[in-house]
Scaffold this active site. Sequence first.
Site: not given
Length: 430
Positions: A13, A16, A40-41, A224, A332
């Site tokens: 998470d 990516k 998941g993406h 992952q 960020l």
Amino acid sequence: MANVVVVGAQWGDEGKGKIVDWLSERADVIARFQGGHNAGHTLVIDGEVYKLSLLPSGIVRTGKLSVIGNGVVLDPWALLEEIERLAKQGVHVTPDSLMIAENTPLILPVHGELDRAREAGAGNSKIGTTGRGIGPAYEDKVGRRTIRVADLADAATLEGRVDRLLVHHDALRRGLGMEPVDRAALMDALREVAPKVLPFAKPVWRELTDARRAGKRILFEGAQGALLDIDFGTYPFVTSSNTMSGMAATGTGVGPGAVDFVLGIVKAYTTRVGEGPFPTELIDDNGRRLGERGHEFGTVTGRQRRCGWFDAALVRQTCATSGVSGIALTKLDVLDGFKELRICTGYMLDGERIDYLPTASEAQTRVEPIYETMEGWSESTAGARRWADLPAAAIKYVRRVEELIECPVALLSTSPEREDTILVTDPFAD
């Protein structure tokens, strides 16, 4: 041309999806090398949100070849559902845009049933799986009883593979008080799905070899994170595959010499889904604030992620084990507005200071983080595309992260939008 491997350097998470999509514009081939539809993406492109689980992130880009490698465990029904869902968003997946390795193991309904039954009966020992059959499918792979994509093309082979598989699974199901597998129904389901999946099947190792010889750029995409690696993660609260960069070679059929740059994706704080140790976890207003600002809910499960301060000791460790060349620091902007920030630089264990997370799971639960406090910033970093757009305190935070993890920042992400990225080092540069 340079080839790049992208791996998560925390518990997954890390963002990516956006980074792989950003890099895919520079790549010709995007290859997924491990995991299943438990990962998941989420991609945000021109305001459109795409949620992917099995398909490589490059699938939403025209003119790119997406590859599912043999290191992946593939649920063919989940794949077809994902392809159908993307079609409704205007992304049409064809054998010209997607290739599946012929030796990719399949996830069958029996795997998900076994996964959920085990987890339900585990009580306090549950691992926190998604219940989608990933672990049992990998078990069958190493147990030499799996059904692979190529088996769908031959009726006699498929019959024999199913018989061998069910000898094992029916015995397990009896022990768990479950009914035997309906063999006829399983065979019917496999025969029905075969013609829909087989057009995508190819000898991926050969296709990637040809692509390399032709000077094409390959982007290898993991799922992952490194801390969920079956060998180097927080075992047993891990996934069932190797999530490190080395898996890119064995999970697609190319040699390790094919990798020129390893990009580790790192969130500016730390999150984790499910069970397992988490030294810097925050059960307070700061933890809730990170979760709310970062929209920390799993793409696949919808589960709320646990949140905590940045753990430099862990990331330093994963950068070493994955051979990370540079990191992409994401989210960020979630830290905007904090008066002060904390970074974990190491741990105390039984009165001794250590600079890595110990292997023994019992020891992992007893470590106490050692923190360094830094000044926060009130200005917004959201959408920044140049260093000059960042507050001085934010730049200081990023530079301190680099020092502590002993790895440079190659990319800095300041929002989910793909263009809101500061490029420091181009991973594809020769």
